[in-house]
Design a protein around this motif. Structure first.
Motif, PDB file in Angstrom:
ATOM      1  N   ALA A 141      21.547 -14.873   9.182  1.00 58.20           N
ATOM      2  CA  ALA A 141      21.652 -15.678  10.345  1.00 58.20           C
ATOM      3  C   ALA A 141      22.902 -15.671  11.434  1.00 58.20           C
ATOM      4  CB  ALA A 141      21.470 -17.056   9.915  1.00 58.20           C
ATOM      5  N   ARG A 142      24.017 -15.340  10.764  1.00 54.66           N
ATOM      6  CA  ARG A 142      25.427 -15.066  11.187  1.00 54.66           C
ATOM      7  C   ARG A 142      25.313 -13.879  11.995  1.00 54.66           C
ATOM      8  NH1 ARG A 142      27.521 -17.622   6.941  1.00 54.66           N
ATOM      9  NH2 ARG A 142      27.719 -15.552   5.544  1.00 54.66           N
ATOM     10  N   ALA A 143      24.606 -12.680  11.341  1.00 59.14           N
ATOM     11  CA  ALA A 143      24.510 -11.370  12.213  1.00 59.14           C
ATOM     12  C   ALA A 143      23.587 -11.699  13.482  1.00 59.14           C
ATOM     13  CB  ALA A 143      23.985 -10.574  11.257  1.00 59.14           C
ATOM     14  N   LEU A 144      22.616 -12.387  13.088  1.00 57.16           N
ATOM     15  CA  LEU A 144      21.752 -12.645  14.452  1.00 57.16           C
ATOM     16  C   LEU A 144      22.289 -13.644  15.556  1.00 57.16           C
ATOM     17  CD1 LEU A 144      18.217 -13.178  12.558  1.00 57.16           C
ATOM     18  CD2 LEU A 144      18.892 -11.371  14.021  1.00 57.16           C
ATOM     19  N   ALA A 145      23.258 -14.344  15.147  1.00 51.60           N
ATOM     20  CA  ALA A 145      23.681 -15.284  15.975  1.00 51.60           C
ATOM     21  C   ALA A 145      24.928 -14.596  16.714  1.00 51.60           C
ATOM     22  CB  ALA A 145      24.643 -16.483  15.061  1.00 51.60           C
ATOM     23  N   THR A 146      25.387 -13.555  15.961  1.00 52.63           N
ATOM     24  CA  THR A 146      26.625 -12.558  16.688  1.00 52.63           C
ATOM     25  C   THR A 146      25.560 -11.704  17.776  1.00 52.63           C
ATOM     26  OG1 THR A 146      27.958 -12.626  14.811  1.00 52.63           O
ATOM     27  CG2 THR A 146      28.147 -10.977  16.313  1.00 52.63           C
ATOM     28  N   LEU A 147      24.534 -11.101  17.320  1.00 51.98           N
ATOM     29  CA  LEU A 147      23.905 -10.144  18.238  1.00 51.98           C
ATOM     30  C   LEU A 147      23.191 -10.887  19.266  1.00 51.98           C
ATOM     31  CD1 LEU A 147      22.673  -7.869  15.390  1.00 51.98           C
ATOM     32  CD2 LEU A 147      24.197  -7.287  16.953  1.00 51.98           C
ATOM     33  N   GLY A 148      22.625 -12.063  18.901  1.00 52.04           N
ATOM     34  CA  GLY A 148      22.048 -12.647  19.779  1.00 52.04           C
ATOM     35  C   GLY A 148      22.852 -13.303  21.030  1.00 52.04           C
ATOM     36  N   GLY A 149      24.043 -13.748  20.653  1.00 48.53           N
ATOM     37  CA  GLY A 149      25.038 -14.112  21.578  1.00 48.53           C
ATOM     38  C   GLY A 149      25.557 -13.068  22.608  1.00 48.53           C
ATOM     39  N   ARG A 150      25.220 -11.683  22.378  1.00 52.89           N
ATOM     40  CA  ARG A 150      25.584 -10.572  23.141  1.00 52.89           C
ATOM     41  C   ARG A 150      24.502  -9.817  23.741  1.00 52.89           C
ATOM     42  NH1 ARG A 150      29.779  -9.451  18.956  1.00 52.89           N
ATOM     43  NH2 ARG A 150      28.562  -7.671  18.251  1.00 52.89           N
ATOM     44  N   THR A 151      23.150 -10.397  23.559  1.00 53.62           N
ATOM     45  CA  THR A 151      21.987  -9.837  24.250  1.00 53.62           C
ATOM     46  C   THR A 151      21.306 -10.795  25.099  1.00 53.62           C
ATOM     47  OG1 THR A 151      21.723  -8.867  21.920  1.00 53.62           O
ATOM     48  CG2 THR A 151      19.756  -8.716  23.388  1.00 53.62           C
ATOM     49  N   ASP A 152      20.769 -10.132  26.268  1.00 50.23           N
ATOM     50  CA  ASP A 152      20.249 -10.627  27.068  1.00 50.23           C
ATOM     51  C   ASP A 152      18.652 -11.119  26.815  1.00 50.23           C
ATOM     52  OD1 ASP A 152      22.436 -11.406  28.519  1.00 50.23           O
ATOM     53  OD2 ASP A 152      22.412  -9.294  29.411  1.00 50.23           O
ATOM     54  N   GLY A 153      17.914 -10.070  26.274  1.00 46.70           N
ATOM     55  CA  GLY A 153      16.448 -10.024  25.821  1.00 46.70           C
ATOM     56  C   GLY A 153      16.231 -10.252  24.465  1.00 46.70           C
ATOM     57  N   ARG A 154      15.713  -9.167  23.918  1.00 43.74           N
ATOM     58  CA  ARG A 154      15.034  -9.408  22.529  1.00 43.74           C
ATOM     59  C   ARG A 154      15.938  -8.874  21.626  1.00 43.74           C
ATOM     60  NH1 ARG A 154       9.383 -10.603  23.258  1.00 43.74           N
ATOM     61  NH2 ARG A 154       8.791 -10.103  25.349  1.00 43.74           N
ATOM     62  N   VAL A 155      15.995  -9.301  20.378  1.00 44.09           N
ATOM     63  CA  VAL A 155      16.764  -8.714  19.115  1.00 44.09           C
ATOM     64  C   VAL A 155      15.451  -8.720  18.147  1.00 44.09           C
ATOM     65  CG1 VAL A 155      18.203  -9.052  17.318  1.00 44.09           C
ATOM     66  CG2 VAL A 155      18.857  -9.887  19.566  1.00 44.09           C
ATOM     67  N   VAL A 156      14.975  -7.455  17.927  1.00 41.90           N
ATOM     68  CA  VAL A 156      13.764  -7.320  17.171  1.00 41.90           C
ATOM     69  C   VAL A 156      14.298  -6.714  15.658  1.00 41.90           C
ATOM     70  CG1 VAL A 156      11.747  -6.152  16.902  1.00 41.90           C
ATOM     71  CG2 VAL A 156      12.332  -6.703  19.225  1.00 41.90           C
ATOM     72  N   PHE A 157      14.039  -7.228  14.687  1.00 43.12           N
ATOM     73  CA  PHE A 157      14.476  -6.696  13.479  1.00 43.12           C
ATOM     74  C   PHE A 157      13.504  -6.853  12.279  1.00 43.12           C
ATOM     75  CE2 PHE A 157      14.957 -11.308  13.667  1.00 43.12           C
ATOM     76  CZ  PHE A 157      14.948 -11.918  12.585  1.00 43.12           C
ATOM     77  N   THR A 158      13.815  -6.460  11.002  1.00 40.76           N
ATOM     78  CA  THR A 158      13.032  -6.509   9.821  1.00 40.76           C
ATOM     79  C   THR A 158      13.819  -7.187   8.559  1.00 40.76           C
ATOM     80  OG1 THR A 158      13.640  -4.368   8.966  1.00 40.76           O
ATOM     81  CG2 THR A 158      11.552  -4.496  10.694  1.00 40.76           C
ATOM     82  N   VAL A 159      12.958  -7.803   7.945  1.00 41.70           N
ATOM     83  CA  VAL A 159      13.487  -8.331   6.643  1.00 41.70           C
ATOM     84  C   VAL A 159      12.486  -7.792   5.588  1.00 41.70           C
ATOM     85  CG1 VAL A 159      14.611 -10.371   7.348  1.00 41.70           C
ATOM     86  CG2 VAL A 159      12.299 -10.705   6.843  1.00 41.70           C
ATOM     87  N   ALA A 160      12.853  -8.090   4.440  1.00 41.85           N
ATOM     88  CA  ALA A 160      11.901  -7.941   3.037  1.00 41.85           C
ATOM     89  C   ALA A 160      11.220  -9.451   2.869  1.00 41.85           C
ATOM     90  CB  ALA A 160      12.882  -7.616   1.963  1.00 41.85           C
ATOM     91  N   PRO A 161       9.877  -9.289   3.010  1.00 43.24           N
ATOM     92  CA  PRO A 161       9.204 -10.582   3.100  1.00 43.24           C
ATOM     93  C   PRO A 161       8.991 -11.127   1.382  1.00 43.24           C
ATOM     94  CG  PRO A 161       7.985  -8.784   2.957  1.00 43.24           C
ATOM     95  CD  PRO A 161       9.033  -8.333   3.232  1.00 43.24           C
ATOM     96  N   ARG A 162       8.996 -12.514   1.635  1.00 43.99           N
ATOM     97  CA  ARG A 162       9.107 -13.164   0.069  1.00 43.99           C
ATOM     98  C   ARG A 162       7.625 -13.023  -0.569  1.00 43.99           C
ATOM     99  NH1 ARG A 162      12.553 -16.555  -2.795  1.00 43.99           N
ATOM    100  NH2 ARG A 162      14.027 -16.551  -0.817  1.00 43.99           N
ATOM    101  N   THR A 163       7.239 -11.617  -0.934  1.00 43.86           N
ATOM    102  CA  THR A 163       5.902 -11.594  -1.643  1.00 43.86           C
ATOM    103  C   THR A 163       6.066 -11.636  -3.036  1.00 43.86           C
ATOM    104  OG1 THR A 163       6.035  -9.188  -1.729  1.00 43.86           O
ATOM    105  CG2 THR A 163       5.333 -10.210   0.197  1.00 43.86           C
ATOM    106  N   PRO A 164       4.903 -11.856  -3.776  1.00 46.14           N
ATOM    107  CA  PRO A 164       5.171 -11.934  -5.472  1.00 46.14           C
ATOM    108  C   PRO A 164       5.373 -10.548  -5.801  1.00 46.14           C
ATOM    109  CG  PRO A 164       3.105 -12.841  -4.707  1.00 46.14           C
ATOM    110  CD  PRO A 164       3.619 -12.396  -3.423  1.00 46.14           C
ATOM    111  N   LEU A 165       5.137  -9.432  -5.265  1.00 48.23           N
ATOM    112  CA  LEU A 165       5.487  -8.043  -5.703  1.00 48.23           C
ATOM    113  C   LEU A 165       7.236  -7.767  -5.462  1.00 48.23           C
ATOM    114  CD1 LEU A 165       5.195  -5.223  -6.791  1.00 48.23           C
ATOM    115  CD2 LEU A 165       4.333  -4.675  -4.416  1.00 48.23           C
ATOM    116  N   LEU A 166       7.550  -8.251  -4.390  1.00 55.20           N
ATOM    117  CA  LEU A 166       9.000  -7.937  -4.041  1.00 55.20           C
ATOM    118  C   LEU A 166       9.869  -8.973  -4.717  1.00 55.20           C
ATOM    119  CD1 LEU A 166       9.507  -7.062  -0.217  1.00 55.20           C
ATOM    120  CD2 LEU A 166       9.579  -5.614  -2.478  1.00 55.20           C
TER     121      LEU A 166
END
Length: 226
Positions: A141-166
């Motif tokens: 969240a802090r990273a996205l707040a930092t990047l979002g505050g310096r970006t005029d368009g989109r921040v596209v990123f990935t995370v590891a989803p909360r699946t039973p396997l993972l």
């Protein structure tokens, strides 16, 4: 574990332990069947993320946050973007720079270091493929707040989803000494990330995109749009 401590572990892993593995995985060289699934999954995820941006990026300044061996970087530059490609691993940055086609080199500035460094400046878009997967909700969240505050368009990123396997892999992985394993992916749900983003005061709207599952590669694409 704090953002800085996790960043240090990621740097050690990719710059000293796994450089040759990632160099091979991100090339056309033969790999095991398991790594073939990872390679295919990463190709699908990269294509999905790129589809969120215009085909013509002439005049756009784009951050490839966690550029790795430079596959995303090259595709962004081929669309006409002025790309800042940054990675915590100087070894991977070196590979990315060496692989970039000569005709695209004038469009890319390579840096080694923290993708959140304010000296990187402002951007029209940010791409962060699998570079936030080792961090807790609050750190993302802090990273996205930092990047979002310096970006005029989109921040596209990935995370590891909360699946039973993972979740099972994550719990089992915590039983082993940290010195004996790579940085552990931290599973997330879109709801938990949305709450953490609200608490961090991140600008924009969070949206879950497509999840990619390919053998041992499981990743959730997300977008923070202004």
């Amino acid at each position: 574990m704090s953002y800085d401590r996790t960043l240090s572990r990621v740097e050690t892993y990719f710059d000293r332990t796994a450089t040759r593995t990632w160099e091979r995985l991100t090339s056309d060289a033969p790999v095991s069947r398991i790594r073939e699934t990872v390679r295919a999954g990463r190709d699908r995820m990269r294509a999905q993320m790129l589809a969120r941006l215009p085909d013509d990026l002439q005049g756009a300044r784009v951050l490839d946050a966690g550029c790795g061996a430079g596959q995303m970087t090259a595709e962004l530059a081929a669309r006409g973007a002025d790309v800042v490609a940054v990675d915590i691993s100087p070894s991977l940055v070196g590979i990315a720079e060496a692989r970039l086609p000569i005709d695209l080199r004038g469009r890319v500035s390579f840096r080694s270091g923290d993708m959140l460094d304010a000296r990187l400046g402002r951007f029209d878009h940010v791409m962060a493929m699998d570079s936030l997967i080792y961090y807790a909700d609050a750190d993302i969240a802090r990273a996205l707040a930092t990047l979002g505050g310096r970006t005029d368009g989109r921040v596209v990123f990935t995370v590891a989803p909360r699946t039973p396997l993972l979740m099972t892999m994550w719990r089992v992985g915590k039983l082993f000494p940290r010195a004996d394993r790579s940085p552990t992916m931290v599973p997330h749900s879109p709801a938990s990330l949305a709450q953490a983003l609200a608490e961090a005061g991140a600008p924009g709207r969070l949206a879950a995109l497509e999840r990619v599952t390919s053998g041992f590669y499981i990743s959730q694409a997300m977008e923070l749009a202004s």
